[in-house]
Design an enzyme around this catalytic site. Structure first.
Site, short mmCIF file in Angstrom:
data_model
loop_
_atom_site.label_atom_id
_atom_site.label_comp_id
_atom_site.label_asym_id
_atom_site.label_seq_id
_atom_site.Cartn_x
_atom_site.Cartn_y
_atom_site.Cartn_z
N ARG A 68 -10.38 1.45 -15.62
CA ARG A 68 -10.80 0.72 -15.02
C ARG A 68 -11.98 1.27 -13.97
NH1 ARG A 68 -4.19 0.51 -14.22
NH2 ARG A 68 -3.98 -1.89 -13.72
N GLU A 103 -4.39 -12.71 -18.73
CA GLU A 103 -3.32 -12.43 -17.87
C GLU A 103 -3.35 -13.83 -16.94
OE1 GLU A 103 -5.42 -8.93 -15.78
OE2 GLU A 103 -7.49 -9.30 -16.39
N CYS A 110 -1.54 -3.63 -21.36
CA CYS A 110 -1.93 -2.93 -20.86
C CYS A 110 -1.28 -2.92 -19.28
CB CYS A 110 -3.43 -2.54 -20.99
SG CYS A 110 -4.41 -4.31 -19.38
N ARG A 168 2.58 -10.29 -6.41
CA ARG A 168 3.57 -9.07 -6.75
C ARG A 168 3.67 -8.28 -5.23
NH1 ARG A 168 -1.46 -7.58 -10.43
NH2 ARG A 168 -2.31 -6.08 -9.67
N ASN A 210 0.47 -7.82 -15.27
CA ASN A 210 0.28 -7.34 -14.31
C ASN A 210 0.31 -8.97 -13.32
OD1 ASN A 210 1.24 -5.53 -14.43
ND2 ASN A 210 -0.73 -4.18 -13.21
N ASP A 211 -1.17 -9.18 -13.92
CA ASP A 211 -2.13 -10.68 -12.79
C ASP A 211 -1.11 -11.90 -14.45
OD1 ASP A 211 -3.13 -10.48 -11.11
OD2 ASP A 211 -4.65 -9.55 -12.78
N ARG A 221 -12.49 -1.18 -18.52
CA ARG A 221 -13.19 -2.67 -18.59
C ARG A 221 -13.65 -3.34 -17.81
NH1 ARG A 221 -7.51 -5.04 -15.54
NH2 ARG A 221 -8.42 -3.54 -14.20
N HIS A 259 0.69 -1.48 -0.48
CA HIS A 259 0.03 -0.24 -0.03
C HIS A 259 1.26 1.10 -0.24
CE1 HIS A 259 -3.94 -2.32 1.79
NE2 HIS A 259 -4.23 -2.26 0.45
C1 PEP Z 1 -2.46 -6.47 -14.79
O1 PEP Z 1 -3.37 -7.79 -14.64
O2 PEP Z 1 -1.92 -6.00 -15.60
C2 PEP Z 1 -3.59 -5.47 -15.65
C3 PEP Z 1 -3.94 -4.39 -16.42
O3 PEP Z 1 -4.78 -5.22 -14.13
P1 PEP Z 1 -4.42 -5.26 -13.32
O4 PEP Z 1 -3.34 -4.30 -13.05
O5 PEP Z 1 -6.10 -4.02 -13.22
O6 PEP Z 1 -5.19 -6.47 -12.50
MG MG Z 2 -5.44 -8.08 -13.38
#
Ligand code: PEP
Ligand code: MG
Length: 588
Positions: free
Chosen positions: A296, A434, A505, A468, A457-458, A336, A197
């Site tokens: 988002r 993802e 993204c 992560r 990211n995921d 999304r 955070h």
């Molecule tokens: C991702 O997972 O890369 C993504 C863009 O979605 P979020 O970070 O909102 O989970």
């Molecule tokens: Mg994601």
């Protein structure tokens, strides 16, 4: 006193940017010695009232912090404190505390301590990084309640008289937000991770930060100077003149990046914006985005007591759609659908799951809550009449989910037609890739999706099975690991075969080393926070098609068995060699 010895420490890059200045060692206010006593018979109700007042004070504080954050960041990136409110309002925890007062005759402070200790023990037993982060939130809330009960000042005790770099073991989210912004040049913390955070808040506030430094707070002394690099995660204590000058040069190079990011047609990939409700939509014009690659929508839910109405959603989505129409040049607004679950908890919606990252989240949740799904589909479709809109499904794992979404979308469209409501019947509906299963079966997915957007990211965390947010496994969170590269390439190839567009993204799109590689692999779009667009644009403008083809081959030129870290280093070295003028703009 300052040792003046030069020391270099390597941590984890948490928030971009370079900062230099004197050290301020923040030790927080240490242990809170809360009183503990037995409540005399007949005084229990009075104790309950004290508890209730403390809850009201704590709630007011949190609402105040949310307001401060909104004002300082111009966005509603306030989920940290939403999470604290959820803990505060958790009825089971509240009843447990009241029980300790009524049945155990404990004073309110002791009752709060006992409830928090019980919840902490439960979280600890789960041994899950997600819940470890929740323990930190629980600590923050417990402290706030105790201070309210004891009539103590709930603001962080800090006497900053000059702009400084804050060095701390760790910082609670509330401390991060409440420190006087004008005096905070950067954060260097021994604990934390890039997705904890505190790091998220530092990014939202635009403050450079490095975390996971382990023992910096015990090494530095008042009077020391620090150079902190939030791009490569390094910290230099008492730097020499040359290092100080290099840091300053890097800072001004980043600031001088050209404002227009994407001159459409001039570069082989569209550079788009990641937005969410709360970020001014006009920032896409200011930074020259070529469209909105990720909106988002869940942020409409995150700081609310109740679900947003269809009307409220329509208003937000059509604002983005109109902005895309104004951009022109084939721009679109990619909305999304609700991506909740995992670490995005929504009051009244999120249920407790023992493994929320693998639980009923995102599209799974929507498919099991059809009213919400239909309302959101209607709102997005209605917005498509105001400008070019694409609808995007989050966290898709298999083709069945796409089939179910398509069937529901058809139902909603038929309904709207019957009612004479306007929408774009050809609005593309695409999928985020993802989840590794979706990337592996990308060719099957591509037959059912109008476009792909790779959420690295995921994708990285699920492929590497490395949260992560967990510092202990940060070394495994490798966007350029061969396993991830295979999945990304497979997804791009499947999209090309099917003739659909594919973008990235996730955060890696904004990292020049990874983002340029995705462009070299052939993605049509990179989407990122607008502030990263100018730098990425400079990198892409510096490379022609031949150079990109050479760059794309770098990972495969590495010996078998090369790690993700080695591949990343090789790619970075290639880019640095090809683009020496960008020297100051590389991450670590
Ligand atoms: C991702 O997972 O890369 C993504 C863009 O979605 P979020 O970070 O909102 O989970
Ligand atoms: Mg994601």
């Amino acid at each position: 006193m300052s040792s003046s010895r030069t020391i270099t420490a390597k941590g984890l890059a948490a928030s971009r940017g370079t900062a230099a200045g004197p050290v301020y060692i923040y030790r927080g206010d240490g242990e809170l010695p809360a009183p503990e006593y037995v409540v005399p018979p007949g005084r229990e109700q009075e104790e309950l009232r004290r508890l209730e007042n403390a809850y009201c004070d704590a709630k007011r504080d949190l609402e105040g912090l949310i307001a401060i954050l909104k004002e300082r960041t111009g966005r509603s990136d306030v989920r940290v404190f939403e999470c604290h409110l959820m803990i505060l309002e958790d009825s089971a925890l509240g009843e447990e505390t009241q029980g300790y007062i009524l049945d155990g005759r404990l004073n309110a402070e002791a009752a709060v301590r006992k409830t928090a200790a019980g919840a902490r023990a439960q979280f600890d037993r789960m041994n899950d990084p997600y819940f470890r982060e929740r323990v930190r939130d629980l600590d923050d809330v417990e402290r706030r309640l105790l201070k309210a009960l004891m009539g103590r000042d709930r603001r962080p005790r800090i006497e900053l008289r000059a702009p400084s770099i804050i060095v701390a073991d760790d910082l609670a989210p509330s401390e991060t937000v409440q420190l006087p912004r004008e005096y905070v040049l950067g954060f260097a913390t021994d604990g934390g991770s890039p997705t904890s955070h505190v790091s998220l808040l530092a990014r939202a506030l635009g403050i450079p930060a490095v975390c996971g430094l382990r023992n910096l707070a015990s090494i530095v002394a008042p009077g020391d100077t620090i150079v902190l690099d939030g791009d490569d995660g390094s910290v230099t204590v008492n730097p020499g003149e040359a290092e100080l000058a290099a840091a300053m040069a890097k800072r001004s190079a980043a600031e001088k990046a050209p404002p227009r990011a994407a001159e459409r047609g001039g570069i082989p990939v569209r550079l788009c914006a990641n937005l969410h409700p709360g970020i001014p939509v006009d920032s896409i014009f200011e930074y020259g985005a070529a469209g909105v690659g990720l909106y988002r929508s869940e942020y409409l839910w995150l700081d609310k007591e109740t679900e947003p109405s269809e009307e409220e959603q329509f208003k937000a989505y059509s604002e983005v759609a109109k902005a895309a129409a104004k951009l022109g040049g084939g721009a679109s607004a990619t909305i999304r659908l609700l991506d909740i679950g995992g670490d995005k908890l929504v009051r009244g919606i999120s249920s407790r799951e023992s493994n929320p990252f693998l639980g009923n989240r995102s599209i799974r949740w929507l498919l099991s809550h059809r009213e919400t799904l239909r309302a959101q589909m209607r709102a997005v479709l209605r917005a498509s009449a105001a400008g070019p809109v694409r609808m995007m499904y989050p966290m898709v794992s298999c083709v069945e989910e796409l089939d179910e979404c398509a069937a529901e979308l058809e139902n909603v469209k038929r309904d709207m037609e019957r009612r004479g409501e306007r929408f774009d019947p050809a609005m593309p509906a695409g999928a985020m890739i993802e989840v590794p299963a979706a990337a592996i079966c990308a060719s099957e997915m591509a037959r059912k999706a109008a476009f792909f957007s790779i959420g690295t990211n995921d994708l990285v965390q699920y492929t590497m099975a490395a949260d992560r947010g967990n510092e202990a496994v940060a070394h495994l969170y490798q966007p350029l690991n061969r396993a991830v590269l295979k999945l990304v390439k497979n997804t791009i190839a499947a999209a090309k075969d099917a003739g659909i567009q594919v973008g990235v993204c996730g955060e890696s799109a904004a990292d020049p080393v990874a983002g340029v590689l995705w462009a070299a692999f052939g993605v049509n779009e990179l989407s990122m926070s607008v502030t990263y667009l100018p730098v990425m644009s400079r990198f892409l403008h510096g490379l022609d098609a031949g150079a990109l083809a050479e760059y794309a081959a770098v990972p495969d030129s590495m010996p078998p068995g090369s790690t993700g870290t080695e591949i990343y280093a090789a790619c970075k070295a290639w880019l640095q060699n090809r683009l020496p003028a960008m020297k100051g703009l590389f991450p670590g």
